[in-house]
Design a protein around this motif. Structure first.
Motif, short mmCIF file in Angstrom:
data_model
loop_
_atom_site.label_atom_id
_atom_site.label_comp_id
_atom_site.label_asym_id
_atom_site.label_seq_id
_atom_site.Cartn_x
_atom_site.Cartn_y
_atom_site.Cartn_z
N ASP A 1 15.16 33.64 46.14
CA ASP A 1 15.67 34.98 45.83
C ASP A 1 15.00 36.02 46.74
O ASP A 1 13.79 36.23 46.68
N LYS A 2 15.80 36.64 47.58
CA LYS A 2 15.24 37.59 48.56
C LYS A 2 14.69 38.86 47.88
O LYS A 2 13.96 39.63 48.51
N ASN A 3 15.07 39.09 46.62
CA ASN A 3 14.52 40.26 45.91
C ASN A 3 13.22 39.92 45.19
O ASN A 3 12.64 40.76 44.51
N PRO B 1 6.73 20.54 53.25
CA PRO B 1 5.36 20.73 52.73
C PRO B 1 4.37 20.74 53.89
O PRO B 1 4.50 19.97 54.83
N ASN B 2 3.40 21.63 53.82
CA ASN B 2 2.36 21.65 54.85
C ASN B 2 1.08 20.99 54.32
O ASN B 2 1.04 20.53 53.17
N VAL B 3 0.05 20.96 55.15
CA VAL B 3 -1.17 20.23 54.82
C VAL B 3 -1.76 20.66 53.47
O VAL B 3 -2.38 19.87 52.76
N PRO C 1 -3.81 34.17 52.07
CA PRO C 1 -2.95 33.17 51.43
C PRO C 1 -1.84 32.64 52.32
O PRO C 1 -1.27 31.60 52.02
N LEU C 2 -1.54 33.33 53.43
CA LEU C 2 -0.52 32.78 54.34
C LEU C 2 -1.14 31.76 55.29
O LEU C 2 -0.46 31.12 56.06
N HIS C 3 -2.46 31.64 55.24
CA HIS C 3 -3.15 30.70 56.15
C HIS C 3 -3.97 29.75 55.27
O HIS C 3 -3.41 29.06 54.42
N GLY C 4 -5.28 29.73 55.42
CA GLY C 4 -6.09 28.76 54.67
C GLY C 4 -6.11 29.00 53.17
O GLY C 4 -6.33 28.07 52.39
N PHE D 1 3.25 36.80 67.82
CA PHE D 1 3.06 35.89 68.96
C PHE D 1 3.88 34.60 68.84
O PHE D 1 3.41 33.53 69.21
N LYS D 2 5.10 34.72 68.29
CA LYS D 2 5.89 33.50 68.08
C LYS D 2 6.27 32.81 69.39
O LYS D 2 6.58 31.63 69.41
N ASN D 3 6.32 33.58 70.48
CA ASN D 3 6.72 33.01 71.78
C ASN D 3 5.65 33.20 72.84
O ASN D 3 5.95 33.13 74.03
N ASP E 1 17.77 24.22 55.76
CA ASP E 1 18.25 25.05 56.87
C ASP E 1 17.11 25.79 57.57
O ASP E 1 17.13 25.99 58.77
N ARG E 2 16.13 26.19 56.80
CA ARG E 2 15.01 26.95 57.40
C ARG E 2 13.88 26.02 57.84
O ARG E 2 12.82 26.47 58.25
N LYS E 3 14.13 24.72 57.72
CA LYS E 3 13.13 23.72 58.14
C LYS E 3 11.79 23.94 57.46
O LYS E 3 10.74 23.99 58.09
N PRO F 1 19.56 23.19 50.49
CA PRO F 1 19.98 23.76 51.78
C PRO F 1 19.11 24.93 52.23
O PRO F 1 18.86 25.09 53.42
N TYR F 2 18.60 25.75 51.28
CA TYR F 2 17.75 26.90 51.68
C TYR F 2 16.55 26.40 52.48
O TYR F 2 16.25 26.90 53.56
N PHE F 3 15.88 25.36 51.95
CA PHE F 3 14.68 24.85 52.60
C PHE F 3 15.03 24.00 53.83
O PHE F 3 14.36 24.07 54.85
N PHE G 1 8.12 36.04 45.53
CA PHE G 1 7.53 34.70 45.35
C PHE G 1 7.93 33.76 46.49
O PHE G 1 9.09 33.68 46.87
N ARG G 2 6.96 33.07 47.03
CA ARG G 2 7.21 32.03 48.03
C ARG G 2 6.68 30.72 47.50
O ARG G 2 5.67 30.71 46.79
N LEU G 3 7.31 29.66 47.89
CA LEU G 3 6.80 28.36 47.49
C LEU G 3 5.56 28.07 48.34
O LEU G 3 5.68 27.73 49.52
N MET G 4 4.39 28.28 47.75
CA MET G 4 3.17 28.12 48.53
C MET G 4 3.00 26.66 48.94
O MET G 4 3.33 25.76 48.16
N GLY G 5 2.49 26.45 50.16
CA GLY G 5 2.35 25.07 50.66
C GLY G 5 3.60 24.57 51.34
O GLY G 5 3.66 23.42 51.76
N PHE G 6 4.60 25.46 51.44
CA PHE G 6 5.84 25.09 52.16
C PHE G 6 6.02 25.97 53.36
O PHE G 6 5.78 27.17 53.31
N GLY G 7 6.48 25.37 54.44
CA GLY G 7 6.77 26.14 55.64
C GLY G 7 5.57 26.15 56.56
O GLY G 7 4.42 25.98 56.13
N HIS G 8 5.83 26.28 57.81
CA HIS G 8 4.76 26.33 58.79
C HIS G 8 5.29 27.01 60.03
O HIS G 8 6.44 26.81 60.40
N ARG G 9 4.44 27.83 60.64
CA ARG G 9 4.88 28.53 61.84
C ARG G 9 5.30 27.56 62.94
O ARG G 9 6.25 27.80 63.67
N VAL G 10 4.64 26.46 63.05
CA VAL G 10 4.91 25.57 64.18
C VAL G 10 5.69 24.32 63.77
O VAL G 10 6.61 23.90 64.46
#
Ligand code: ACO
Length: 428
Positions: A295-297, A361-363, A263-266, A47-49, A356-358, A352-354, A300-309
């Motif tokens: 590393d795309k292989n 840190p999230n809440v 883990p992708l939400h709360g 539901f991104k749009n 460029d992808r905007k 640049p990775y972070f 691992f994701r940097l938890m607490g980084f990134g947000h859908r909105v």
């Protein structure tokens, strides 16, 4: 004047109205799409749009880093309000007068006793059970102990259900934690404020008087306010969609708690702390983990980084980072995890990775550090998020029911086998 969208499918053209929000957001109203086009639908995984509803509760602008509840900026609420005032504003539309707030609190307190048999359910859980699983089950169980359904057309009925859950939910939260810690289950005190009482219920030891630490109380108030609503996120959408089948408030909330657990939400606040701990145990090499995250292989994701909105900065993260510093300083806690968190943030903000992808840190990047300083076990972090989110879920459920929204029932594009004949088992 921009008020219509045109769509061309093959030779045919269709026109759809545009809907504009009070903050000038624009949506194409495709309610008539399927009927007009003989079966064409839209597809939008995640539901991104897609707007699922019109809502007057929370406004956020991910590009500008704006978050407002009922029009009030989150920065002002976090600075000046207490959690119960914010809950009232979310649920009823405006900040309360002191009389309204007093009455609201009194009504909540009068409904806060939980049927003693709920303790038997709690007893049946193994000590190893995750608190979010317990909380979701106990919230669902409240339906069984309060079986009369809410008549949403009756303001009184609706109000009663709201104060009931606001009264009982903190008790369930506290009991969930105390059960895991082997502490006796308690009830706090009616003479305390809403958040003070939550603290007493959670932290009071059986052999000593509990004294409220105002620094911790202010920080908890702030954390709960920051988590109180976030428009149509995964758990809130879950609450609305479950409620859209006219399932009751408690059942809808229980589903929301399950959605929040991931883990992708709360669940991210627990995942962040576990990640920071792992980095510390591994020698504190933040660069190594930055490389893993890119590393795309590597999953691992940097938890607490990134947000859908939020594609700029999560405004809640700014407030919380400051609060983390204040709480740790005033409590005299020297937590090496905070330094690792700051180091990761600093590196990510120039990588640049972070960039460029905007990915900012999230809440939840800093909330766990504060919870830990308060003495809350890591497994309880997402439960604290649920406690904060409760008024938002209630407000969204109420709005959905009062707007008489239809049952949530998305469509799909079928990609499976076309028709084929049944073959008997010996011929397969
Ligand atoms: N670490 C590393 N890379 C990331 C991260 C991250 N935390 N988040 C996103 N990316 C990358 C993705 O790999 C993807 O890269 P690509 O374009 O090269 O394929 C790109 O950034 C976009 O990521 P999506 O997953 O498509 O973004 P989406 O908007 O769907 O997801 C989400 C947002 C789920 C929050 C994601 O950023 C994430 O998993 N973050 C970590 C978990 C987290 O902190 N969740 C809490 C969210 S806040 C809350 O619920 C209160």
């Amino acid at each position: 004047m921009l008020d219509k969208a045109n769509l061309k499918i093959g030779e045919n053209s269709y026109e759809f109205p545009l809907i504009k929000g009070t903050e000038d957001e624009v949506a194409i109203d495709i309610k008539s799409l399927r009927g007009a086009t003989n079966g064409v639908i839209t597809i939008d995984p995640g539901f991104k749009n897609t707007g699922s509803c019109e809502s007057a509760i929370t406004f956020l602008d991910g590009e500008k880093g704006i978050l407002r509840y009922r029009g009030y900026p989150i920065e002002q609420l976090a600075e000046k309000a207490v959690f119960l005032e914010v809950a009232y504003a979310l649920i009823f539309g405006n900040l309360p007068t002191s009389e309204q707030l007093d009455k609201f609190h009194t009504d909540i307190k009068s409904k806060s006793v939980v049927d003693d048999d709920v303790k038997k359910i709690l007893d049946a859980f193994p000590k190893t059970a995750h608190p979010m699983g317990i909380l979701s089950s106990l919230t669902s169980a409240l339906t069984a102990f309060n079986p009369s359904s809410v008549n949403v057309d009756s303001e009184e009925d609706m109000y009663r259900a709201i104060v009931k859950i606001l009264g009982k939910f903190p008790v369930l939260v506290a009991w969930t934690m105390r059960k895991k810690q082997g502490l006796p289950l308690n009830y706090g005190s009616k003479s305390l404020g809403y958040v003070e009482n939550i603290m007493k219920m959670m932290f009071e030891q059986p052999n000593e008087d509990y004294e409220i630490n105002t620094i911790v109380k202010d920080a908890l108030d702030k954390l709960l306010i920051l988590h109180a609503d976030h428009e149509q996120n995964c758990s809130t959408s879950t609450v609305r969609i479950v409620g859209s089948s006219h399932a009751g408030l408690f059942a809808s909330l229980s589903a929301g708690i399950s959605a929040l657990w991931g883990p992708l939400h709360g669940g991210a606040n627990q995942a962040v702390l576990e990640m920071l701990e792992a980095i510390k145990e591994d020698g504190g090499d933040t660069k190594k983990y930055m490389a893993k995250a890119k590393d795309k292989n590597d999953s691992f994701r940097l938890m607490g980084f990134g947000h859908r909105v939020y594609k700029n900065f999560d405004p809640r993260a700014k407030i919380i980072k400051k609060a983390a510093d204040e709480v740790l300083n005033s409590l005299g806690v020297d937590d090496p995890i905070l330094e690792i968190a700051k180091g990761l943030e600093k590196e990510a903000l120039k990588d640049p990775y972070f960039v460029d992808r905007k990915l900012y840190p999230n809440v939840d990047f800093y909330s766990g550090i504060i919870y830990r300083a308060m003495g809350i076990p890591v497994e309880m972090f997402t439960v604290m998020f649920a406690l904060g989110r409760l008024p938002g879920w209630i407000a969204q459920w109420k709005e959905m029911r009062l707007n008489k929204e239809p049952i949530g029932r998305p469509r799909q594009i079928y990609t499976g086998q076309t028709e084929r004949s049944f073959t008997s088992i010996e011929n397969r």
